[in-house]
Design a protein around this motif. Structure first.
Motif, short mmCIF file in Angstrom:
data_model
loop_
_atom_site.label_atom_id
_atom_site.label_comp_id
_atom_site.label_asym_id
_atom_site.label_seq_id
_atom_site.Cartn_x
_atom_site.Cartn_y
_atom_site.Cartn_z
N VAL A 114 6.47 2.57 0.36
CA VAL A 114 5.43 1.56 0.05
C VAL A 114 5.49 0.50 1.15
O VAL A 114 6.55 -0.08 1.42
N ALA A 115 4.34 0.27 1.77
CA ALA A 115 4.29 -0.71 2.87
C ALA A 115 4.02 -2.10 2.32
O ALA A 115 3.09 -2.30 1.54
N GLY B 105 0.81 -1.21 0.00
CA GLY B 105 0.00 0.00 0.00
C GLY B 105 0.84 1.26 0.00
O GLY B 105 1.90 1.31 0.64
N THR B 106 0.37 2.29 -0.74
CA THR B 106 1.07 3.57 -0.79
C THR B 106 0.44 4.57 0.17
O THR B 106 -0.68 4.38 0.65
N GLY C 203 -3.41 5.28 1.15
CA GLY C 203 -3.69 5.25 2.58
C GLY C 203 -4.46 6.48 3.05
O GLY C 203 -5.36 6.38 3.89
N ALA C 204 -4.13 7.64 2.48
CA ALA C 204 -4.83 8.88 2.86
C ALA C 204 -6.31 8.77 2.48
O ALA C 204 -7.19 9.22 3.24
N ASP C 205 -6.60 8.18 1.32
CA ASP C 205 -8.00 8.02 0.90
C ASP C 205 -8.75 7.07 1.84
O ASP C 205 -9.86 7.38 2.30
N VAL D 187 -1.37 1.90 7.15
CA VAL D 187 -0.15 1.87 7.97
C VAL D 187 0.88 2.85 7.40
O VAL D 187 1.49 3.64 8.13
N ALA D 188 1.04 2.83 6.06
CA ALA D 188 2.00 3.74 5.42
C ALA D 188 1.62 5.19 5.70
O ALA D 188 2.47 6.03 6.01
#
Lengths: 209, 424
Positions: free
Chosen positions: A144-145, A48-49, A53-55, A129-130
């Motif tokens: 990138v997690a 995940g980026t 993640g913000a979205d 998490v990222a």
């Protein structure tokens, strides 16, 4: 008699009772979600980026935790509090307190969001998490997690935990007479007059909440 | 006796019930009307309840406390948590006797609300570093050799709001994250023998079937020592609030590790460092370091009568009563002070004195109407002596949240009122 003494045996050995059924690989896989906090063993496939993640965070997490993890009401802050841990009013958060990153994946995956736990995909959990690590200034914007990157992220407070119980750390004695100077017996704090105690009679006290 | 008279009794009885019901609804049990009834129902009068026969058997197929005990309930502190689903309620210790907590009053602690689990569909999965991974039904679990043991459970945050200063003027809220029951189940060691541990096995993860899938790590030695997987609580099935149909019971250790709605046990070679053993249930020290894996609830005691909820009526002779317990074993002695810790007197311990269970103590006290500072101090079988809050703060500061096992001071004022105070 033989049967009875056999039943009472404590160390009877594997399969002695024969109750239950062998767990199938499919049964185990369905529930086998745990991740080791220290080394990330158990982290699933996926990635995940921070942008994604913000979205996800805005939709699934921000109502309680705030847009940037600043917290809403009494729901936990997920950021801030660096250099407060030695102070009078410490603010432990993911950024200032948590020792290990894979724990964050594990917890979000098993228990969040509060109203619909364990509904996010592995990719979405990695992305959240990222994002949380990024708004804590722990990883850069291009992070990138995934199962390889998360265990390598070193949390700022990682080395401030001790995992061996140092107690007993007091050495009170069973003194019975003249144990302290009566003049030194002073009330330094009282709950009297503080408006903090719910009523303990009558219906449940909501205290205006 | 003739039929018509009996009929008359029934009518009177029903009217009495209605009258009591109305008084209860108005919240005025001890109001003026009840005062008049009390005179009628005390000597030399014949009480109403002797004049008619009462309700028959199975009127209440599952019993409940007398209506007059309606205030004796679990209560919460609304400002303490963001939601009631991730929160705690407190046992009314001020109204209880003996060492066993009634099942309906056992304190609650949830991380994602109470799980209401169907026992027919509930399963316990045991896997990881084992020879024979197993899925067990409740029927399977109940076939294993059973044991019943009396143990307390205390949330390590009990007294957590008092680390900084005396805040809550109530025994229920300063000490009520504490309860004690007779638990029935199977030894965890029996289940681990049945699946067969591999030689690398060192740690055990336990996980609940609640919406938080709450999980903790335990060292294998404790699991093999005295942990139980329990389905019985004080002679009946566990209450949903305590993990029905199955929970872990880790005697003497912080309540959080006694995972409720137990659905999975996984054997490993390292601890998991779950959220509940890193972010939570760790103690922040004044130097910024934090302590983790501090599992044992060290010895603690408290006077339950008098207390803020049970003030002293008037000068005279009283029996001071209290509870003592230790996560390290049995209570060896309890001392009580009436002068804020200057002089101490040995209290009487009440049988039974069981390991990692609540123990009752009592001591007579003649109150002269003067201000007094009541304290109790327990010594457990390891020789450990319960510390004062000042002694604890000297080492741990004011911000550990957990494991405040300090001596409680109750201030008695000349009017008999009781207040939660701390001494310096």
């Amino acid at each position: 008699m033989l049967l009875l003494s056999g039943f009472a045996a404590d160390a009877a050995g594997p399969g002695y009772f024969g109750y239950g059924k062998p767990a199938t690989p499919a049964e185990i896989a369905g529930w086998n979600i745990d991740v080791h906090g220290q080394d990330g063993v158990g982290l699933p496939d996926g990635k995940g980026t921070i942008d994604h993640g913000a979205d996800v965070f805005a939709q699934q997490c921000a109502a309680c935790h705030g847009t940037f993890g600043e917290g809403e009401g009494r729901y936990p802050k997920l950021m801030g509090g660096e250099s407060t841990l030695k102070g009078d009013r410490p603010e432990p958060s993911v950024g200032s307190y948590w020792p290990y990153v894979p724990t964050l994946f594990d917890y979000i995956n098993r228990a969040m969001p509060l109203s619909a736990p364990h509904t996010l995909s592995a990719d979405d959990v990695y992305a959240v998490v990222a994002y949380i690590l990024n708004f804590n200034n722990i990883v850069p914007a291009n992070f990138v997690a995934d199962r390889d990157s998360l265990p390598k992220v070193k949390m700022p407070n990682r080395n401030n935990f001790t995992w061996k119980d140092p107690r007993p750390d007091t050495a009170a004695k069973e003194c019975m007479k003249d144990c302290v100077d009566p003049k030194a017996v002073k009330i330094i704090s009282s709950a009297e007059g503080k408006d903090l105690t719910p009523k303990t009679t009558g219906p449940l006290d909501t205290m205006g909440n | 006796m003739s039929g018509p008279i009996r009929q008359g009794h029934w009518h009177k009885s029903r009217r009495s019930i209605l009258r009591i019901g109305a008084a209860m609804a108005g919240g005025a049990v001890l109001g003026p009307a009840a005062g008049a009834a009390e005179m009628e129902n005390s000597p030399p009068g014949e009480p109403d309840w002797t004049k008619a026969i009462g309700a028959g058997v199975v009127d209440r197929p599952y019993g409940r406390p007398a209506e007059f005990e309606k205030d004796v309930i679990r209560r919460n502190v609304p400002w303490l948590t963001a939601t009631p689903e991730s929160s705690v309620s407190f046992t009314p210790l001020q109204s209880l006797d003996g060492i066993i907590t009634p099942n309906g009053l056992f304190f609650e602690r949830y991380h994602a609300g109470r799980a209401d689990v169907d026992p027919h569909q509930h399963r316990l999965l045991i896997h990881g570093l084992v020879e024979r991974p197993l899925v067990l039904t409740m029927d399977d679990i109940m076939r294993f050799p059973s044991v019943s043991r009396i143990h307390f459970i205390e949330c390590p945050a009990n007294g957590g709001m008092e680390w900084r200063e005396a805040q809550l003027n109530s025994l229920q809220f300063t000490h009520g994250m504490l309860s004690c029951a007779e638990w029935t189940g199977v030894k965890l060691s029996t289940l681990l023998d049945e699946v067969g541990l591999k030689k690398e096995a060192k740690w055990v993860m336990v996980e609940g079937a609640d919406a938080a899938r709450m999980n903790r790590s335990l060292p294998l030695e404790k699991c093999l020592d005295d942990c139980l997987v329990v389905y019985g609580q004080n002679g009946e099935a566990l209450r949903p609030e305590q993990g029905y149909p199955l929970r872990l019971l880790v005697p003497g250790w912080e309540g959080n590790v006694s995972v409720k709605w137990l659905r999975r046990i996984k054997i490993g070679d390292e601890p998991w460092f779950s959220r509940e053993e890193t972010s939570k249930y760790t103690e922040l020290m004044p130097d910024g370091k934090a302590r983790g894996f501090t599992w044992v609830n060290e010895a603690k005691s408290v006077i339950t009568s008098p207390c803020p909820e049970k003030p002293v009526a008037a000068p005279g002779l009283y029996e001071v009563r209290g509870l003592a317990w230790s996560g390290h074993g049995k209570v060896k002695a309890v001392d009580v002070s009436f002068d804020g810790g200057v002089n101490w007197h040995s209290a009487q311990l009440q049988e039974p004195i069981l390991s990692k269970a609540l123990t009752r103590f009592t001591i007579p006290w003649r109150w002269d109407g003067q201000p007094a500072l009541l304290e109790s101090r327990v010594v457990d079988e390891t020789g450990y002596v319960q510390p004062t809050i000042a002694e604890l703060r000297k080492v741990r500061g004011k911000n550990p949240i957990y494991h405040n096992n300090s001596i409680q001071t109750w201030q008695i004022k000349p009017d008999g009122k009781v207040f939660d105070v701390q001494l310096g």
